[in-house]
Design an enzyme around this catalytic site. Structure first.
Site, PDB file in Angstrom:
ATOM      1  CB  SER A  40     -93.445 -10.495 -12.458  1.00 18.15           C
ATOM      2  OG  SER A  40     -94.660 -10.996 -12.978  1.00 18.15           O
ATOM      3  CB  THR A  45     -90.492  -7.335 -24.142  1.00 12.76           C
ATOM      4  OG1 THR A  45     -91.347  -6.348 -23.593  1.00 12.76           O
ATOM      5  CG2 THR A  45     -90.749  -7.482 -25.638  1.00 12.76           C
ATOM      6  CE1 TYR A  46     -93.198  -6.287 -15.890  1.00 14.53           C
ATOM      7  CE2 TYR A  46     -94.297  -8.428 -15.784  1.00 14.53           C
ATOM      8  CZ  TYR A  46     -93.846  -7.268 -15.163  1.00 14.53           C
ATOM      9  OH  TYR A  46     -94.041  -7.099 -13.807  1.00 14.53           O
ATOM     10  CG  ASP A 102     -84.071   7.773 -15.945  1.00 18.65           C
ATOM     11  OD1 ASP A 102     -84.137   6.520 -15.996  1.00 18.65           O
ATOM     12  OD2 ASP A 102     -84.375   8.491 -16.910  1.00 18.65           O
ATOM     13  CD  GLN A 157     -97.970   1.318 -22.459  1.00 19.98           C
ATOM     14  OE1 GLN A 157     -96.892   1.747 -22.745  1.00 19.98           O
ATOM     15  NE2 GLN A 157     -98.349   1.267 -21.230  1.00 19.98           N
ATOM     16  CB  THR A 190    -100.119  -0.523  -9.055  1.00 21.49           C
ATOM     17  OG1 THR A 190     -99.808  -1.480 -10.069  1.00 21.49           O
ATOM     18  CG2 THR A 190     -99.758  -1.085  -7.697  1.00 21.49           C
ATOM     19  CE  LYS A 208     -90.508  -6.940 -13.543  1.00 24.96           C
ATOM     20  NZ  LYS A 208     -89.940  -6.019 -12.548  1.00 24.96           N
TER      21      LYS A 208
HETATM   22  P1  NAP Z   1     -96.357   1.148 -11.614  1.00 24.85           P
HETATM   23  O1  NAP Z   1     -97.516   1.606 -10.849  1.00 24.85           O
HETATM   24  O2  NAP Z   1     -96.401   1.155 -13.103  1.00 24.85           O
HETATM   25  O3  NAP Z   1     -95.042   1.937 -11.121  1.00 24.85           O
HETATM   26  C1  NAP Z   1     -93.830   1.754 -11.769  1.00 24.85           C
HETATM   27  C2  NAP Z   1     -92.844   2.735 -11.206  1.00 24.85           C
HETATM   28  O4  NAP Z   1     -91.589   2.571 -11.890  1.00 24.85           O
HETATM   29  C3  NAP Z   1     -93.266   4.204 -11.411  1.00 24.85           C
HETATM   30  O5  NAP Z   1     -92.909   4.946 -10.280  1.00 24.85           O
HETATM   31  C4  NAP Z   1     -92.414   4.611 -12.604  1.00 24.85           C
HETATM   32  O6  NAP Z   1     -92.159   6.006 -12.679  1.00 24.85           O
HETATM   33  C5  NAP Z   1     -91.148   3.848 -12.271  1.00 24.85           C
HETATM   34  N1  NAP Z   1     -90.194   3.841 -13.386  1.00 24.85           N
HETATM   35  C6  NAP Z   1     -90.357   3.384 -14.636  1.00 24.85           C
HETATM   36  N2  NAP Z   1     -89.248   3.609 -15.356  1.00 24.85           N
HETATM   37  C7  NAP Z   1     -88.349   4.205 -14.540  1.00 24.85           C
HETATM   38  C8  NAP Z   1     -87.039   4.690 -14.680  1.00 24.85           C
HETATM   39  N3  NAP Z   1     -86.384   4.633 -15.846  1.00 24.85           N
HETATM   40  N4  NAP Z   1     -86.411   5.225 -13.600  1.00 24.85           N
HETATM   41  C9  NAP Z   1     -87.046   5.315 -12.419  1.00 24.85           C
HETATM   42  N5  NAP Z   1     -88.308   4.907 -12.222  1.00 24.85           N
HETATM   43  C10 NAP Z   1     -88.954   4.359 -13.269  1.00 24.85           C
HETATM   44  O7  NAP Z   1     -96.005  -0.377 -11.242  1.00 24.85           O
HETATM   45  P2  NAP Z   1     -96.229  -1.225  -9.885  1.00 24.85           P
HETATM   46  O8  NAP Z   1     -97.415  -2.068 -10.087  1.00 24.85           O
HETATM   47  O9  NAP Z   1     -96.096  -0.370  -8.702  1.00 24.85           O
HETATM   48  O10 NAP Z   1     -94.969  -2.198 -10.022  1.00 24.85           O
HETATM   49  C11 NAP Z   1     -93.847  -2.130  -9.183  1.00 24.85           C
HETATM   50  C12 NAP Z   1     -93.013  -3.372  -9.420  1.00 24.85           C
HETATM   51  O11 NAP Z   1     -93.796  -4.555  -9.176  1.00 24.85           O
HETATM   52  C13 NAP Z   1     -92.499  -3.518 -10.848  1.00 24.85           C
HETATM   53  O12 NAP Z   1     -91.200  -4.054 -10.832  1.00 24.85           O
HETATM   54  C14 NAP Z   1     -93.470  -4.515 -11.460  1.00 24.85           C
HETATM   55  O13 NAP Z   1     -92.904  -5.180 -12.567  1.00 24.85           O
HETATM   56  C15 NAP Z   1     -93.737  -5.431 -10.280  1.00 24.85           C
HETATM   57  N6  NAP Z   1     -94.980  -6.198 -10.364  1.00 24.85           N
HETATM   58  C16 NAP Z   1     -96.182  -5.580 -10.293  1.00 24.85           C
HETATM   59  C17 NAP Z   1     -97.349  -6.350 -10.320  1.00 24.85           C
HETATM   60  C18 NAP Z   1     -98.711  -5.742 -10.220  1.00 24.85           C
HETATM   61  O14 NAP Z   1     -99.713  -6.497 -10.290  1.00 24.85           O
HETATM   62  N7  NAP Z   1     -98.858  -4.436 -10.029  1.00 24.85           N
HETATM   63  C19 NAP Z   1     -97.265  -7.749 -10.471  1.00 24.85           C
HETATM   64  C20 NAP Z   1     -96.014  -8.349 -10.545  1.00 24.85           C
HETATM   65  C21 NAP Z   1     -94.882  -7.555 -10.472  1.00 24.85           C
HETATM   66  P3  NAP Z   1     -93.123   7.022 -13.546  1.00 24.85           P
HETATM   67  O15 NAP Z   1     -94.292   7.364 -12.668  1.00 24.85           O
HETATM   68  O16 NAP Z   1     -92.218   8.174 -13.821  1.00 24.85           O
HETATM   69  O17 NAP Z   1     -93.530   6.264 -14.784  1.00 24.85           O
END
Ligand code: NAP
Length: 238
Positions: A146, A160-161, A62, A97, A196, A165
């Site tokens: 991002s 805040t996001y 975590d 949210q 995702t 970042k």
């Molecule tokens: P996601 O599907 O929401 O996955 C986020 C992951 O982070 C999940 O495994 C979540 O665990 C974990 N997490 C959250 N809080 C945590 C904590 N305190 N300790 C450990 N793990 C934690 O998001 P994603 O789309 O794969 O995003 C991955 C990265 O890419 C992030 O940094 C995001 O900001 C960046 N990003 C994504 C996009 C996009 O379009 N998807 C675009 C730009 C940047 P739980 O399952 O337990 O919640």
């Protein structure tokens, strides 16, 4: 014990980009430590990749917890004696949210919570693990950022996001600077808009496309880029 195989940690790897980055790094021959704050989800994710014949093990992490970060460091020290790659991927995206998509409605608590995971979490885990890179004069740190963080193109919404970042990008620059000349390369990456849980079903990119630049930065050769911000393997503006 020190292994010759390259060892990689991915945070927030039970789903989404972290899961796919674990898969792609393992496919390249890395010993991957897939971490997740939820033990059951993390184990299930690791088992899925093991069933594909990949060298992936699970360890809890975590990123908001000091003890959890220290325990991971101890585990790696005992099992492998070093760390080659850290993908700081875990993040939360909770503006909508918590009713604060406008900066004027954003709750300070939402900002605090988001910073705790997306920025302090990265600093905490990096501080815990950096010694395992420094001792071997090798490391690749990839901070998953991002396009929403780009100051040159700053928009509104998800305030805040965005702030978190942008701060993460500052951390990338500071880390890269302090590690100059140590063969520990630190970069930020925008994965693009990816399908995702966070990106949603309308995103145009697959997770495999989304992790391409993450994996590229994680496997940079010596003398590669550091202190940069990349998308599609190209530098982008801060
Ligand atoms: P996601 O599907 O929401 O996955 C986020 C992951 O982070 C999940 O495994 C979540 O665990 C974990 N997490 C959250 N809080 C945590 C904590 N305190 N300790 C450990 N793990 C934690 O998001 P994603 O789309 O794969 O995003 C991955 C990265 O890419 C992030 O940094 C995001 O900001 C960046 N990003 C994504 C996009 C996009 O379009 N998807 C675009 C730009 C940047 P739980 O399952 O337990 O919640």
């Amino acid at each position: 014990m020190t292994t010759t195989q390259k060892v990689a940690v991915v945070t927030g790897a039970n789903r989404g980009l972290g899961f796919e980055a674990s898969r792609q790094l393992a496919k390249k021959g890395y010993q991957v430590i897939l971490t997740s704050r939820d033990e059951a989800k993390g184990k299930a994710a690791a088992q899925k990749l093991q069933a594909e014949g990949l060298n992936v093990i699970f360890h809890p992490l975590d990123v908001t917890n000091d003890e959890s970060s220290q325990k991971l460091a101890e585990f790696i020290r005992e099992q492998f004696g070093k760390l080659d790659v850290l993908v700081n991927n875990a993040a939360i995206y909770i503006d909508s949210q918590t009713g604060g998509n406008s900066v004027f409605d954003a709750k300070i608590d939402t900002l605090r919570q988001t910073m705790e995971t997306n920025v302090y979490g990265v600093l905490r885990v990096t501080q815990a693990l950096i010694g395992l890179m420094q001792k071997q004069n090798y490391g690749r740190i990839v901070n998953v950022s991002s396009g929403a963080a780009q100051l040159t193109d700053m928009g509104s919404g998800v305030p805040t996001y965005r702030i978190s970042k942008t701060a993460l990008n500052a951390l990338t620059r500071i880390l890269a600077n302090e590690l100059q000349g140590k063969n520990i390369l630190v970069n930020s990456v925008c994965p693009g808009w990816v399908k995702t849980d966070m990106g949603g079903p309308n995103a145009p990119r697959t997770p495999e496309q989304g992790v391409d630049t993450i994996v590229w930065l994680a496997t940079l050769p010596d003398g590669g880029a550091t202190g940069g911000f990349f998308r599609d393997r190209q530098p982008i503006d801060w």
